[in-house]
Scaffold this motif. Structure first.
Motif, PDB file in Angstrom:
ATOM      1  N   PRO A  54       0.801  -1.802  -0.134  1.00 42.71           N
ATOM      2  CA  PRO A  54       0.082  -0.285  -0.058  1.00 42.71           C
ATOM      3  C   PRO A  54       0.809   1.527  -0.049  1.00 42.71           C
ATOM      4  O   PRO A  54       2.213   1.156   0.463  1.00 42.71           O
ATOM      5  N   ASP A  55       0.690   2.464  -0.542  1.00 44.42           N
ATOM      6  CA  ASP A  55       1.136   3.170  -1.024  1.00 44.42           C
ATOM      7  C   ASP A  55       1.649   3.880   0.451  1.00 44.42           C
ATOM      8  O   ASP A  55       2.662   4.546   1.191  1.00 44.42           O
ATOM      9  N   GLN A  56       0.233   4.563   0.895  1.00 38.98           N
ATOM     10  CA  GLN A  56       0.674   4.886   3.176  1.00 38.98           C
ATOM     11  C   GLN A  56       2.199   4.154   3.641  1.00 38.98           C
ATOM     12  O   GLN A  56       2.925   4.094   4.039  1.00 38.98           O
ATOM     13  N   TYR A  57       1.968   2.112   3.363  1.00 38.51           N
ATOM     14  CA  TYR A  57       3.110   1.599   3.956  1.00 38.51           C
ATOM     15  C   TYR A  57       4.408   2.006   3.852  1.00 38.51           C
ATOM     16  O   TYR A  57       5.393   1.779   3.958  1.00 38.51           O
ATOM     17  N   ALA A  58       4.594   1.780   2.203  1.00 34.39           N
ATOM     18  CA  ALA A  58       5.545   2.096   1.592  1.00 34.39           C
ATOM     19  C   ALA A  58       6.310   3.421   1.733  1.00 34.39           C
ATOM     20  O   ALA A  58       7.333   3.641   2.278  1.00 34.39           O
ATOM     21  N   THR A  59       5.756   4.931   2.288  1.00 35.00           N
ATOM     22  CA  THR A  59       5.429   6.510   2.464  1.00 35.00           C
ATOM     23  C   THR A  59       6.040   5.899   3.828  1.00 35.00           C
ATOM     24  O   THR A  59       7.319   6.480   4.100  1.00 35.00           O
TER      25      THR A  59
ATOM     26  N   PRO B 186      -1.221 -11.743   8.916  1.00 32.76           N
ATOM     27  CA  PRO B 186      -2.370 -12.790   7.629  1.00 32.76           C
ATOM     28  C   PRO B 186      -3.866 -12.721   8.879  1.00 32.76           C
ATOM     29  O   PRO B 186      -4.582 -12.303   8.808  1.00 32.76           O
ATOM     30  N   GLY B 187      -2.723 -12.816  10.293  1.00 33.48           N
ATOM     31  CA  GLY B 187      -4.213 -12.833  11.476  1.00 33.48           C
ATOM     32  C   GLY B 187      -5.051 -11.749  11.745  1.00 33.48           C
ATOM     33  O   GLY B 187      -5.671 -11.713  11.919  1.00 33.48           O
ATOM     34  N   SER B 188      -3.560 -10.670  10.958  1.00 30.96           N
ATOM     35  CA  SER B 188      -4.413  -9.091  11.931  1.00 30.96           C
ATOM     36  C   SER B 188      -5.324  -8.454  10.597  1.00 30.96           C
ATOM     37  O   SER B 188      -5.873  -7.637  10.608  1.00 30.96           O
ATOM     38  N   ASP B 189      -5.220  -9.413   9.346  1.00 33.78           N
ATOM     39  CA  ASP B 189      -5.633  -9.040   8.359  1.00 33.78           C
ATOM     40  C   ASP B 189      -6.076 -10.254   7.384  1.00 33.78           C
ATOM     41  O   ASP B 189      -5.535 -10.516   6.501  1.00 33.78           O
ATOM     42  N   PRO B 190      -6.914 -11.330   7.965  1.00 38.14           N
ATOM     43  CA  PRO B 190      -7.946 -11.925   7.325  1.00 38.14           C
ATOM     44  C   PRO B 190      -8.288 -12.068   6.000  1.00 38.14           C
ATOM     45  O   PRO B 190      -7.285 -13.424   5.107  1.00 38.14           O
ATOM     46  N   GLU B 191      -7.707 -10.562   4.906  1.00 37.84           N
ATOM     47  CA  GLU B 191      -8.090 -10.699   3.857  1.00 37.84           C
ATOM     48  C   GLU B 191      -7.057 -10.474   2.891  1.00 37.84           C
ATOM     49  O   GLU B 191      -7.648 -10.873   1.504  1.00 37.84           O
ATOM     50  N   LEU B 192      -6.232 -10.600   3.017  1.00 38.10           N
ATOM     51  CA  LEU B 192      -4.437 -10.590   2.402  1.00 38.10           C
ATOM     52  C   LEU B 192      -4.818 -11.768   1.965  1.00 38.10           C
ATOM     53  O   LEU B 192      -4.788 -12.886   2.546  1.00 38.10           O
ATOM     54  N   PRO B 193      -4.277 -11.614   0.175  1.00 38.48           N
ATOM     55  CA  PRO B 193      -4.326 -13.470  -0.351  1.00 38.48           C
ATOM     56  C   PRO B 193      -2.438 -13.855  -0.161  1.00 38.48           C
ATOM     57  O   PRO B 193      -2.376 -13.151   0.187  1.00 38.48           O
TER      58      PRO B 193
ATOM     59  N   ALA C 150      -8.605   1.765   9.303  1.00 39.27           N
ATOM     60  CA  ALA C 150      -8.591   2.339   8.021  1.00 39.27           C
ATOM     61  C   ALA C 150      -7.684   2.677   6.760  1.00 39.27           C
ATOM     62  O   ALA C 150      -8.163   3.351   6.197  1.00 39.27           O
ATOM     63  N   ALA C 151      -7.046   3.452   7.983  1.00 45.17           N
ATOM     64  CA  ALA C 151      -5.519   4.231   7.220  1.00 45.17           C
ATOM     65  C   ALA C 151      -4.678   3.958   8.362  1.00 45.17           C
ATOM     66  O   ALA C 151      -4.631   4.013   9.291  1.00 45.17           O
TER      67      ALA C 151
END
Length: 282
Positions: free
Chosen positions: A97-102, A136-143, A240-241
């Motif tokens: 994600p852009d924000q994480y890369a930033t 993945p545990g904190s964001d189960p929708e991640l492929p 959320a962000a």
């Protein structure tokens, strides 16, 4: 196929901030500057928010409108040229994600990190096994492929962190007891925390349960400190962000919060003993 936007470097962010301040000091609106330079208003906004690198001739045009002396213009052009230098992240950020890369880009250029974590081990101190369970545990929708990219990015962050970069981390005691990945993974993780806490550039404190209510209970955050001339940043990650705060008011507030956490948490020695005891009893 669209290419992901590269994370802004600290130099680019510094240049963007200075251009915005120069325009505001002259009392000009973006519309007025656009009319005087033929630079699109949307482009000017992207330049002032570090979302785009200006070309040298664009930068010179802006600085001329703002009445900047030639010597100072040359200094800012030099900063622009340095801002174009690639970092390790720009070759590995695709899929992040852009924000994480930033954030990773800022972390790579920081001079000091102050990190409070209420739920997870700080990313720079995680074992790979812990990261593979936590992400993945904190964001189960991640492929799975995105999970792998984030694990690789996290391990690369650790490998690229300068050996002299000071990291002061404070973690809630709950972080040590939450079974991320299971007992074996957690034992290895706590062992690593003990080892890392003995490194001269790492200061690690644990916020014990018996500390009661404390200002860190509102959530995790990182204060990134940079060299003189570049504003520090507070980074807050939410579901959320991701937020980047650099106002004087926000910096004062979070520095005060961190100081209070330092005073309330167990000392580094007490924290190391607490973790060592946990290892012995598991």
């Amino acid at each position: 196929m669209a290419h992901p936007r590269q994370a802004p470097t600290v130099r680019l962010r510094r240049l963007a901030m200075e251009l915005r301040q120069l325009r505001e000091r002259t009392g000009l609106s973006r519309e007025q500057v656009a009319g005087a330079t033929d630079i699109n208003r949307a482009t000017l906004y992207r330049i002032e928010t570090a979302q785009a690198k200006p070309q040298v001739r664009t930068l010179r045009a802006l600085l001329s409108v703002y009445g900047v002396p030639a010597t100072r213009q040359d200094e800012l052009v030099a900063i622009l040229k340095l801002a174009k230098e690639e970092s390790w992240l720009q070759g590995t950020s695709e899929g992040l994600p852009d924000q994480y890369a930033t954030y990773i880009g800022f972390e790579h250029e920081a001079q000091e990190l102050l990190n409070y974590e209420s739920s997870f081990v700080p990313g720079l101190l995680q074992t790979e096994a812990y990261a593979r369970a936590a992400i993945p545990g904190s964001d189960p929708e991640l492929p799975p492929d995105e999970v792998e990219k984030r694990v690789v990015a996290r391990m690369t962050r650790q490998a690229q962190r300068g050996p002299s970069l000071p990291l002061w981390a404070i973690i809630d005691e709950a972080v040590l007891h939450r079974q991320v990945g299971g007992p074996k993974v957690m034992r290895q993780q706590v062992e690593r925390l003990v080892n890392d806490s003995e490194q001269p550039q790492v200061t690690l404190q644990v916020m014990p349960y018996n500390a009661g209510v404390h200002p860190g209970m509102h959530g995790s955050f990182v204060i990134l400190r940079f060299s003189e001339g570049v504003h520090d940043v507070v980074y807050i990650e939410t579901s959320a962000a991701d937020l980047f705060l650099d106002s004087e008011k926000a910096l004062q507030r979070y520095n005060l919060i961190f100081e209070r956490l330092q005073a309330t948490a167990a000392s580094p020695t007490e924290s190391r003993d607490m973790m060592a005891s946990l290892i012995r009893n598991t």
